[in-house]
Design a protein around this motif. Structure first.
Motif, PDB file in Angstrom:
ATOM      1  N   LYS A 140      -9.439   7.911  -3.423  1.00 21.33           N
ATOM      2  CA  LYS A 140      -8.571   8.466  -2.372  1.00 21.33           C
ATOM      3  C   LYS A 140      -9.144   8.157  -0.988  1.00 21.33           C
ATOM      4  O   LYS A 140      -8.428   7.707  -0.088  1.00 21.33           O
ATOM      5  CB  LYS A 140      -8.417   9.969  -2.543  1.00 21.33           C
ATOM      6  N   LYS A 141     -10.450   8.387  -0.812  1.00 21.24           N
ATOM      7  CA  LYS A 141     -11.082   8.077   0.471  1.00 21.24           C
ATOM      8  C   LYS A 141     -11.023   6.572   0.746  1.00 21.24           C
ATOM      9  O   LYS A 141     -10.809   6.145   1.886  1.00 21.24           O
ATOM     10  CB  LYS A 141     -12.533   8.554   0.464  1.00 21.24           C
ATOM     11  N   HIS A 142     -11.226   5.796  -0.297  1.00 23.22           N
ATOM     12  CA  HIS A 142     -11.206   4.339  -0.167  1.00 23.22           C
ATOM     13  C   HIS A 142      -9.833   3.850   0.281  1.00 23.22           C
ATOM     14  O   HIS A 142      -9.730   3.024   1.197  1.00 23.22           O
ATOM     15  CB  HIS A 142     -11.579   3.723  -1.519  1.00 23.22           C
ATOM     16  N   MET A 143      -8.777   4.351  -0.341  1.00 20.12           N
ATOM     17  CA  MET A 143      -7.420   3.928   0.003  1.00 20.12           C
ATOM     18  C   MET A 143      -7.016   4.421   1.386  1.00 20.12           C
ATOM     19  O   MET A 143      -6.304   3.722   2.111  1.00 20.12           O
ATOM     20  CB  MET A 143      -6.439   4.423  -1.055  1.00 20.12           C
ATOM     21  N   ASP A 144      -7.468   5.624   1.762  1.00 25.87           N
ATOM     22  CA  ASP A 144      -7.197   6.119   3.120  1.00 25.87           C
ATOM     23  C   ASP A 144      -7.869   5.230   4.166  1.00 25.87           C
ATOM     24  O   ASP A 144      -7.279   4.946   5.224  1.00 25.87           O
ATOM     25  CB  ASP A 144      -7.694   7.560   3.265  1.00 25.87           C
ATOM     26  N   LEU A 145      -9.095   4.803   3.867  1.00 22.28           N
ATOM     27  CA  LEU A 145      -9.803   3.905   4.788  1.00 22.28           C
ATOM     28  C   LEU A 145      -9.081   2.565   4.898  1.00 22.28           C
ATOM     29  O   LEU A 145      -8.944   2.004   6.006  1.00 22.28           O
ATOM     30  CB  LEU A 145     -11.235   3.701   4.296  1.00 22.28           C
ATOM     31  N   ILE A 146      -8.592   2.065   3.770  1.00 21.73           N
ATOM     32  CA  ILE A 146      -7.850   0.803   3.780  1.00 21.73           C
ATOM     33  C   ILE A 146      -6.576   0.924   4.615  1.00 21.73           C
ATOM     34  O   ILE A 146      -6.237   0.035   5.401  1.00 21.73           O
ATOM     35  CB  ILE A 146      -7.515   0.369   2.340  1.00 21.73           C
ATOM     36  N   SER A 147      -5.858   2.058   4.461  1.00 20.00           N
ATOM     37  CA  SER A 147      -4.629   2.270   5.232  1.00 20.00           C
ATOM     38  C   SER A 147      -4.914   2.301   6.734  1.00 20.00           C
ATOM     39  O   SER A 147      -4.193   1.693   7.530  1.00 20.00           O
ATOM     40  CB  SER A 147      -3.963   3.577   4.797  1.00 20.00           C
ATOM     41  N   THR A 148      -5.976   3.014   7.117  1.00 19.67           N
ATOM     42  CA  THR A 148      -6.355   3.087   8.530  1.00 19.67           C
ATOM     43  C   THR A 148      -6.738   1.712   9.066  1.00 19.67           C
ATOM     44  O   THR A 148      -6.324   1.305  10.160  1.00 19.67           O
ATOM     45  CB  THR A 148      -7.533   4.061   8.715  1.00 19.67           C
ATOM     46  N   LEU A 149      -7.518   0.985   8.272  1.00 23.11           N
ATOM     47  CA  LEU A 149      -7.956  -0.351   8.685  1.00 23.11           C
ATOM     48  C   LEU A 149      -6.778  -1.315   8.818  1.00 23.11           C
ATOM     49  O   LEU A 149      -6.728  -2.121   9.755  1.00 23.11           O
ATOM     50  CB  LEU A 149      -8.962  -0.887   7.665  1.00 23.11           C
ATOM     51  N   LEU A 150      -5.815  -1.208   7.909  1.00 21.83           N
ATOM     52  CA  LEU A 150      -4.625  -2.058   7.999  1.00 21.83           C
ATOM     53  C   LEU A 150      -3.829  -1.766   9.267  1.00 21.83           C
ATOM     54  O   LEU A 150      -3.385  -2.685   9.957  1.00 21.83           O
ATOM     55  CB  LEU A 150      -3.739  -1.844   6.765  1.00 21.83           C
ATOM     56  N   GLY A 151      -3.645  -0.486   9.566  1.00 20.84           N
ATOM     57  CA  GLY A 151      -2.891  -0.114  10.767  1.00 20.84           C
ATOM     58  C   GLY A 151      -3.549  -0.614  12.043  1.00 20.84           C
ATOM     59  O   GLY A 151      -2.880  -1.166  12.932  1.00 20.84           O
ATOM     60  N   ILE A 152      -4.870  -0.429  12.151  1.00 19.33           N
ATOM     61  CA  ILE A 152      -5.593  -0.879  13.340  1.00 19.33           C
ATOM     62  C   ILE A 152      -5.549  -2.408  13.464  1.00 19.33           C
ATOM     63  O   ILE A 152      -5.328  -2.954  14.550  1.00 19.33           O
ATOM     64  CB  ILE A 152      -7.054  -0.390  13.291  1.00 19.33           C
TER      65      ILE A 152
ATOM     66  N   ARG B 291       0.827  -1.214   0.000  1.00 20.59           N
ATOM     67  CA  ARG B 291       0.000   0.000   0.000  1.00 20.59           C
ATOM     68  C   ARG B 291       0.855   1.256   0.000  1.00 20.59           C
ATOM     69  O   ARG B 291       0.557   2.235  -0.711  1.00 20.59           O
ATOM     70  CB  ARG B 291      -0.929  -0.013   1.223  1.00 20.59           C
ATOM     71  N   TYR B 292       1.945   1.256   0.751  1.00 18.83           N
ATOM     72  CA  TYR B 292       2.763   2.467   0.867  1.00 18.83           C
ATOM     73  C   TYR B 292       3.824   2.570  -0.225  1.00 18.83           C
ATOM     74  O   TYR B 292       4.300   3.664  -0.518  1.00 18.83           O
ATOM     75  CB  TYR B 292       3.418   2.520   2.249  1.00 18.83           C
TER      76      TYR B 292
END
Length: 211
Positions: free
Chosen positions: A163-175, A112-113
């Motif tokens: 963009k919102k979708h990928m930001d949500l995915i990043s947050t979900l992955l971190g949590i 992702r990053y």
């Protein structure tokens, strides 16, 4: 007494963690399903091109998300059962599922990053290929696909939504990574606590046998 208190504390924390992990598993499954079946994504994925790179990403993301969600839900169920029954076998299985999910989450987060714009780039590549084919030979089939993209206002909305979708995915992955690591710590501690607790209960007990 101190060991039993530690076991009870660990069990309470593991039950809460299991509940959170199960909710995360359902969230990932829902997000994967939305990503797979939402019109903005399926429209470009279904375009019949030999080098449709977005189709590969689209299907891989769905299957990975479903497998990850099932692993997380299984880890949560096994950990909850292990907590209630104080079973070393179930605790070990729960730890294994947490570790398996962790091994899948780390490469996903790294991808992702390191490939943050690859999804959007692959979408635009598909659109550009369709547009070029329509401009060169005016294929009725390609023109129909291009018209369908424009009718859904795909190019206008896809950037903001993606963009919102990928930001949500990043947050979900971190949590999820945080809870997975915490789940591994708690299950390993519970396994050792149950093991040493069983040894302490047996200590000093003797069986008299008749000769």
């Amino acid at each position: 007494m101190g060991l039993r208190c530690s076991v009870r504390t660990t069990k309470c924390q593991l039950l809460v963690t299991s509940l959170c992990v199960m909710l995360l598993g359902f969230s990932i499954a829902t997000l994967s399903t939305v990503t797979h079946y939402r019109l903005h994504f399926t429209l470009l994925s279904n375009i019949s091109l030999e080098n449709n790179s977005y189709r590969v990403i689209h299907h891989a993301a769905f299957y990975f998300g479903i497998c990850l969600s099932m692993t997380l839900i299984l880890a949560a169920l096994l950990s909850a059962a292990a907590t209630v029954r104080e079973s070393q076998c179930l605790t070990a299985m729960g730890f294994f599922c947490f570790a398996l999910a962790f091994c899948g989450l780390i490469p996903a987060a790294c991808w992702r990053y390191t490939h943050g714009t690859e999804v959007e780039d692959s979408m635009m590549d598909v659109y550009d290929l369709v547009y070029e084919e329509v401009r060169r030979n005016a294929s009725s089939f390609r023109r129909h696909e291009l018209t369908a993209i424009h009718e859904t206002d795909c190019l206008q909305e896809i950037r903001d939504f993606l963009k919102k979708h990928m930001d949500l995915i990043s947050t979900l992955l971190g949590i999820t990574i945080s809870f997975t690591v915490y789940g591994m710590i708690l299950t390993s501690f519970l396994w050792f606590s149950i093991h040493f607790s069983s040894n302490l209960e047996r200590k000093g007990k003797y069986i008299l046998r008749e000769r």
